[in-house]
Design a protein around this motif. Structure first.
Motif, PDB file in Angstrom:
ATOM      1  N   VAL A   1       0.832  -1.203   0.000  1.00  0.00           N
ATOM      2  CA  VAL A   1       0.000   0.000   0.000  1.00  0.00           C
ATOM      3  C   VAL A   1       0.868   1.255   0.000  1.00  0.00           C
ATOM      4  CG1 VAL A   1      -1.744   1.316   1.277  1.00  0.00           C
ATOM      5  CG2 VAL A   1      -1.899  -1.185   1.146  1.00  0.00           C
ATOM      6  N   TRP A   2       1.865   1.308   0.859  1.00  0.00           N
ATOM      7  CA  TRP A   2       2.788   2.434   0.828  1.00  0.00           C
ATOM      8  C   TRP A   2       4.177   2.000   1.312  1.00  0.00           C
ATOM      9  CZ3 TRP A   2       4.857   3.355   5.550  1.00  0.00           C
ATOM     10  CH2 TRP A   2       4.065   3.238   6.699  1.00  0.00           C
ATOM     11  N   ARG A   3       5.152   2.851   0.978  1.00  0.00           N
ATOM     12  CA  ARG A   3       6.550   2.595   1.341  1.00  0.00           C
ATOM     13  C   ARG A   3       7.180   3.910   1.756  1.00  0.00           C
ATOM     14  NH1 ARG A   3      11.025  -0.388  -2.607  1.00  0.00           N
ATOM     15  NH2 ARG A   3      12.902   0.088  -1.359  1.00  0.00           N
ATOM     16  N   PHE A   4       7.770   3.929   2.949  1.00  0.00           N
ATOM     17  CA  PHE A   4       8.454   5.129   3.411  1.00  0.00           C
ATOM     18  C   PHE A   4       9.957   4.927   3.277  1.00  0.00           C
ATOM     19  CE2 PHE A   4      10.609   7.483   6.856  1.00  0.00           C
ATOM     20  CZ  PHE A   4      10.286   8.773   6.457  1.00  0.00           C
ATOM     21  N   HIS A   5      10.586   5.824   2.525  1.00  0.00           N
ATOM     22  CA  HIS A   5      12.033   5.746   2.324  1.00  0.00           C
ATOM     23  C   HIS A   5      12.738   6.319   3.552  1.00  0.00           C
ATOM     24  CE1 HIS A   5      11.484   4.428  -1.743  1.00  0.00           C
ATOM     25  NE2 HIS A   5      10.878   5.535  -2.100  1.00  0.00           N
ATOM     26  N   THR A   6      13.321   5.450   4.349  1.00  0.00           N
ATOM     27  CA  THR A   6      14.028   5.907   5.538  1.00  0.00           C
ATOM     28  C   THR A   6      15.280   6.698   5.174  1.00  0.00           C
ATOM     29  OG1 THR A   6      15.176   3.773   5.663  1.00  0.00           O
ATOM     30  CG2 THR A   6      13.159   4.024   6.976  1.00  0.00           C
TER      31      THR A   6
ATOM     32  N   LEU B   1      13.458   9.550  15.634  1.00  0.00           N
ATOM     33  CA  LEU B   1      12.073   9.161  15.861  1.00  0.00           C
ATOM     34  C   LEU B   1      11.250   9.877  14.806  1.00  0.00           C
ATOM     35  CD1 LEU B   1       9.888   7.751  17.543  1.00  0.00           C
ATOM     36  CD2 LEU B   1       9.782   9.821  18.950  1.00  0.00           C
ATOM     37  N   VAL B   2      10.512   9.108  14.021  1.00  0.00           N
ATOM     38  CA  VAL B   2       9.758   9.655  12.895  1.00  0.00           C
ATOM     39  C   VAL B   2       8.286   9.331  13.068  1.00  0.00           C
ATOM     40  CG1 VAL B   2       9.376   9.485  10.404  1.00  0.00           C
ATOM     41  CG2 VAL B   2      11.706   9.537  11.311  1.00  0.00           C
ATOM     42  N   ALA B   3       7.433  10.331  12.844  1.00  0.00           N
ATOM     43  CA  ALA B   3       5.982  10.136  12.882  1.00  0.00           C
ATOM     44  C   ALA B   3       5.438  10.217  11.465  1.00  0.00           C
ATOM     45  CB  ALA B   3       5.320  11.180  13.770  1.00  0.00           C
ATOM     46  N   LEU B   4       4.652   9.209  11.095  1.00  0.00           N
ATOM     47  CA  LEU B   4       4.020   9.155   9.772  1.00  0.00           C
ATOM     48  C   LEU B   4       2.508   9.090   9.918  1.00  0.00           C
ATOM     49  CD1 LEU B   4       6.103   6.310   8.033  1.00  0.00           C
ATOM     50  CD2 LEU B   4       6.628   8.756   8.083  1.00  0.00           C
ATOM     51  N   ARG B   5       1.792   9.510   8.866  1.00  0.00           N
ATOM     52  CA  ARG B   5       0.383   9.188   8.750  1.00  0.00           C
ATOM     53  C   ARG B   5       0.287   7.693   8.498  1.00  0.00           C
ATOM     54  NH1 ARG B   5      -2.162  13.207  11.137  1.00  0.00           N
ATOM     55  NH2 ARG B   5      -1.577  15.242  10.280  1.00  0.00           N
ATOM     56  N   ALA B   6      -0.334   6.980   9.423  1.00  0.00           N
ATOM     57  CA  ALA B   6      -0.336   5.520   9.323  1.00  0.00           C
ATOM     58  C   ALA B   6      -1.052   5.031   8.073  1.00  0.00           C
ATOM     59  CB  ALA B   6      -0.984   4.916  10.571  1.00  0.00           C
ATOM     60  N   GLU B   7      -2.037   5.766   7.614  1.00  0.00           N
ATOM     61  CA  GLU B   7      -2.807   5.318   6.456  1.00  0.00           C
ATOM     62  C   GLU B   7      -2.073   5.485   5.145  1.00  0.00           C
ATOM     63  OE1 GLU B   7      -7.367   5.814   4.692  1.00  0.00           O
ATOM     64  OE2 GLU B   7      -6.692   7.008   6.385  1.00  0.00           O
ATOM     65  N   THR B   8      -1.185   6.499   5.067  1.00  0.00           N
ATOM     66  CA  THR B   8      -0.555   6.835   3.791  1.00  0.00           C
ATOM     67  C   THR B   8       0.968   6.755   3.798  1.00  0.00           C
ATOM     68  OG1 THR B   8      -0.417   9.194   4.371  1.00  0.00           O
ATOM     69  CG2 THR B   8      -2.448   8.417   3.289  1.00  0.00           C
ATOM     70  N   GLY B   9       1.595   6.727   4.983  1.00  0.00           N
ATOM     71  CA  GLY B   9       3.046   6.758   5.057  1.00  0.00           C
ATOM     72  C   GLY B   9       3.636   8.146   4.882  1.00  0.00           C
ATOM     73  N   GLN B  10       2.796   9.181   4.910  1.00  0.00           N
ATOM     74  CA  GLN B  10       3.267  10.553   4.749  1.00  0.00           C
ATOM     75  C   GLN B  10       3.991  11.029   5.999  1.00  0.00           C
ATOM     76  OE1 GLN B  10       0.108  13.381   4.202  1.00  0.00           O
ATOM     77  NE2 GLN B  10       1.482  15.112   3.861  1.00  0.00           N
ATOM     78  N   LEU B  11       5.123  11.692   5.800  1.00  0.00           N
ATOM     79  CA  LEU B  11       5.903  12.224   6.911  1.00  0.00           C
ATOM     80  C   LEU B  11       5.144  13.344   7.613  1.00  0.00           C
ATOM     81  CD1 LEU B  11       8.675  12.372   8.443  1.00  0.00           C
ATOM     82  CD2 LEU B  11       9.352  14.067   6.726  1.00  0.00           C
ATOM     83  N   VAL B  12       5.072  13.270   8.953  1.00  0.00           N
ATOM     84  CA  VAL B  12       4.447  14.323   9.750  1.00  0.00           C
ATOM     85  C   VAL B  12       5.520  15.141  10.467  1.00  0.00           C
ATOM     86  CG1 VAL B  12       2.844  14.827  11.645  1.00  0.00           C
ATOM     87  CG2 VAL B  12       2.367  12.937  10.066  1.00  0.00           C
ATOM     88  N   TRP B  13       6.405  14.473  11.211  1.00  0.00           N
ATOM     89  CA  TRP B  13       7.514  15.161  11.859  1.00  0.00           C
ATOM     90  C   TRP B  13       8.616  14.157  12.161  1.00  0.00           C
ATOM     91  CZ3 TRP B  13       8.581  12.979  16.501  1.00  0.00           C
ATOM     92  CH2 TRP B  13       7.525  12.499  17.295  1.00  0.00           C
ATOM     93  N   HIS B  14       9.782  14.684  12.477  1.00  0.00           N
ATOM     94  CA  HIS B  14      10.888  13.808  12.874  1.00  0.00           C
ATOM     95  C   HIS B  14      11.747  14.530  13.900  1.00  0.00           C
ATOM     96  CE1 HIS B  14      13.166  16.351  10.068  1.00  0.00           C
ATOM     97  NE2 HIS B  14      14.233  15.985  10.769  1.00  0.00           N
TER      98      HIS B  14
END
Length: 206
Positions: free
Chosen positions: A105-110, A174-187
């Motif tokens: 569904v989504w992939r977050f590039h660390t 420590l990274v916070a994402l929108r769980a539904e989309t993987g969008q970055l919120v803050w780090h």
């Protein structure tokens, strides 16, 4: 399987539960909680090969799951163990899969790709094929706010940074994402350009 499993249950009239866990060789497995059998509609016969898309170029490199997946609504979200050396190897990206089908569904590039937020913290092409920067520990989810929290580890090679100048986001963060989309919120990055990650020595006390 390491450190436990995750559990999902639907909210419909027909109750359905799934037990989800990762393996040391890079598989994500879904079991029917009522009988312990593989969920045939998940991935290929109940199994998703997590190495696909992140470790294709390194078939012999270590890559696996060391902690329970996170569950948010109808998503199962996984990090991974990645090599501590050499510098190049499997990606430490975090991915979410559909809990019914096993489809990505989504992939977050660390390690951000060029043009993404944080990419300027990796000099030149030092981001490319870099391993590490992975979530091997346990993620947490704020179900009410829809936030996923990632404790992201160090980049490889752990004790040399001359080939990765810069702050190296999102390593040691420590990274916070929108769980539904993987969008970055803050780090929040605890250590910039880490060079001193501790590697446990093999001894009887461990």
């Amino acid at each position: 399987m390491h450190r436990g499993v995750a559990y999902w249950e639907n909210s419909g009239r027909k109750k359905e539960g799934r037990i989800l866990f990762g393996t040391g060789d890079g598989r994500l497995i879904a079991l029917d909680a009522s009988n312990g059998k593989l969920c045939a509609d998940f991935g290929r016969g109940g199994i998703v090969n997590l190495r696909e898309g992140v470790a294709d170029k390194w078939p012999d490199a270590d890559y696996g799951v060391t902690s329970p997946p996170a569950v948010y609504r109808n998503l199962v979200i996984v990090g991974a163990l990645a090599p501590e050396y050499p510098a190049k190897g499997p990606s430490g990206d975090v991915r979410a899969f559909d809990i019914h089908t096993g489809k990505l569904v989504w992939r977050f590039h660390t390690i951000p790709r060029p043009g993404q937020a944080g990419s300027e913290t990796w000099a030149g092409d030092s981001w490319q094929d870099r391993t590490g920067v992975n979530v091997w520990s346990i993620m947490s989810v704020d179900q009410k706010r829809g936030l996923l929290f990632l404790p992201i580890g160090a980049p490889s090679y752990h004790f040399y940074g001359g080939d990765r100048k810069g702050r190296n986001l999102f390593a040691n963060s420590l990274v916070a994402l929108r769980a539904e989309t993987g969008q970055l919120v803050w780090h929040y990055q605890m250590v910039h350009h880490d060079l001193w990650t501790m590697i446990r020595r093999r001894s009887p006390i461990w």
